[in-house]
Each structure stands twice: as structure tokens, then as C-alpha cells.
Scaffold this active site. Structure first.
Site, PDB file in Angstrom:
ATOM      1  N   HIS A   8      -3.104  10.971   0.768  1.00 41.35           N
ATOM      2  CA  HIS A   8      -3.984  10.780   1.920  1.00 41.35           C
ATOM      3  C   HIS A   8      -5.179   9.928   1.486  1.00 41.35           C
ATOM      4  O   HIS A   8      -5.475   9.796   0.293  1.00 41.35           O
ATOM      5  CB  HIS A   8      -4.450  12.121   2.474  1.00 41.35           C
ATOM      6  CG  HIS A   8      -3.388  12.834   3.254  1.00 41.35           C
ATOM      7  ND1 HIS A   8      -3.477  14.168   3.555  1.00 41.35           N
ATOM      8  CD2 HIS A   8      -2.218  12.404   3.801  1.00 41.35           C
ATOM      9  CE1 HIS A   8      -2.407  14.521   4.257  1.00 41.35           C
ATOM     10  NE2 HIS A   8      -1.631  13.473   4.402  1.00 41.35           N
ATOM     11  N   LYS A  12      -6.883   8.707  -2.714  1.00 30.67           N
ATOM     12  CA  LYS A  12      -6.318   7.490  -3.310  1.00 30.67           C
ATOM     13  C   LYS A  12      -6.877   7.231  -4.717  1.00 30.67           C
ATOM     14  O   LYS A  12      -6.131   6.861  -5.618  1.00 30.67           O
ATOM     15  CB  LYS A  12      -6.583   6.273  -2.429  1.00 30.67           C
ATOM     16  CG  LYS A  12      -5.972   6.380  -1.045  1.00 30.67           C
ATOM     17  CD  LYS A  12      -4.624   5.779  -0.956  1.00 30.67           C
ATOM     18  CE  LYS A  12      -4.192   5.677   0.502  1.00 30.67           C
ATOM     19  NZ  LYS A  12      -2.954   6.358   0.761  1.00 30.67           N
ATOM     20  N   THR A  34       4.405   5.263  -0.107  1.00 29.04           N
ATOM     21  CA  THR A  34       4.144   4.738   1.221  1.00 29.04           C
ATOM     22  C   THR A  34       2.990   3.733   1.152  1.00 29.04           C
ATOM     23  O   THR A  34       2.104   3.852   0.315  1.00 29.04           O
ATOM     24  CB  THR A  34       3.800   5.869   2.208  1.00 29.04           C
ATOM     25  OG1 THR A  34       2.707   6.623   1.691  1.00 29.04           O
ATOM     26  CG2 THR A  34       4.984   6.786   2.434  1.00 29.04           C
ATOM     27  N   GLY A  35       3.045   2.737   2.030  1.00 23.88           N
ATOM     28  CA  GLY A  35       2.015   1.751   2.282  1.00 23.88           C
ATOM     29  C   GLY A  35       0.964   1.490   1.241  1.00 23.88           C
ATOM     30  O   GLY A  35       1.234   0.946   0.173  1.00 23.88           O
ATOM     31  N   THR A  37      -0.722   3.449  -0.655  1.00 23.01           N
ATOM     32  CA  THR A  37      -0.592   4.151  -1.938  1.00 23.01           C
ATOM     33  C   THR A  37       0.172   3.281  -2.922  1.00 23.01           C
ATOM     34  O   THR A  37      -0.241   3.130  -4.079  1.00 23.01           O
ATOM     35  CB  THR A  37       0.104   5.508  -1.746  1.00 23.01           C
ATOM     36  OG1 THR A  37      -0.688   6.316  -0.871  1.00 23.01           O
ATOM     37  CG2 THR A  37       0.285   6.236  -3.064  1.00 23.01           C
ATOM     38  N   ASP A  60       6.470   7.786   6.504  1.00 24.64           N
ATOM     39  CA  ASP A  60       6.732   9.203   6.247  1.00 24.64           C
ATOM     40  C   ASP A  60       8.200   9.530   6.478  1.00 24.64           C
ATOM     41  O   ASP A  60       8.828  10.243   5.696  1.00 24.64           O
ATOM     42  CB  ASP A  60       5.817  10.095   7.090  1.00 24.64           C
ATOM     43  CG  ASP A  60       5.885   9.814   8.576  1.00 24.64           C
ATOM     44  OD1 ASP A  60       6.386   8.750   8.989  1.00 24.64           O
ATOM     45  OD2 ASP A  60       5.411  10.669   9.346  1.00 24.64           O
TER      46      ASP A  60
END
Length: 127
Positions: A8, A12, A34-35, A37, A60
Site C-alpha cells: 500500500h 512503499k 503490482t504497478g 510497487t 489485484d
């Protein structure tokens, strides 16, 4: 081993520091995230990360599908301390359910993540 990362927004920096600290171990494995991260792990470490869409844009679901298809062997999920934070896409409940269903080791805090990574490095965690 295939290691999946979810983070989240407010965690990070923790994920970056974790990946920097364990870069020597992580470079021996395939990384998925994901994205943002994925981008931040790559920028911080120079490691290659297979990227999914951002969590809230379908990443997700891509991440969960990869688990159900046997493509992710371990998950590290540093989630927001606010359990009501739904804006980041992936919820703790969703990822816990799918990891439990498919018997995937899941770390949700730094102590457990370090334990899993050390077990992996020692050869104690196999898939």
C-alpha cells in the site's frame, strides 16, 4: 522461486528498504508486483520485476490469478495500518484468503518477511 510483492502507498519506502537489504537473495528469484510497487523495487534495486497493472486498475485480480495458476510461490504484503484503506486495490482479506486456499506463504510485516527470505536463502522453503 516466484516472489510476489504488494504494498500500500504508505508502506512503499519500507518495501524499497526491504528489497535493498535482501537484494542479494532476491536476485536469485523471479519477482512479481503490482504497478508502482514494481517500479519502485526496480528503481531502488536494479532488479527486474514482472509488472501487473496497478492494484486498483485490475492488478489485484492479475496478482490473485497468478497465485491460483501456480505462478507465485510466496507473497510479501506490506499493507496500510488502516484496514479500511480500500483505495490501493488489494485488501488484506482478499490476499490472505487466496494464499490460504493455495497454501502460499504470506508475510504481512517486516519480521515475517525477513524470516521467509532467510528460510528461502537457507533452502528451507521449497515449492
Amino acid at each position: 522461486m516466484n516472489i510476489g510483492f504488494i504494498t500500500h502507498h504508505d508502506k512503499k519506502a519500507l518495501m524499497e528498504n526491504f528489497c535493498i537489504a535482501y537484494k542479494g537473495i532476491l536476485k536469485k528469484h523471479h519477482l512479481y508486483a503490482t504497478g508502482m510497487t514494481a517500479k519502485r523495487i526496480e528503481m531502488a534495486t536494479g532488479l527486474t520485476v514482472t509488472k501487473f497493472l496497478p492494484g486498483a486498475m485490475g492488478g489485484d485480480k492479475q496478482f490473485q490469478n497468478e497465485i491460483t495458476n501456480g505462478g507465485i510461490d510466496m507473497v510479501i504484503f506490506f499493507h496500510s495500518s488502516s484496514f479500511e484503506n480500500k483505495t490501493d486495490g488489494m485488501s488484506l482479506e482478499e490476499i490472505t484468503r487466496v494464499c490460504d486456499l493455495y497454501n502460499i506463504p504470506l508475510a504481512t510485516n517486516i519480521a515475517t518477511a525477513e524470516s521467509l527470505i532467510m528460510c528461502l536463502d537457507n533452502g528451507d522453503l521449497v515449492r
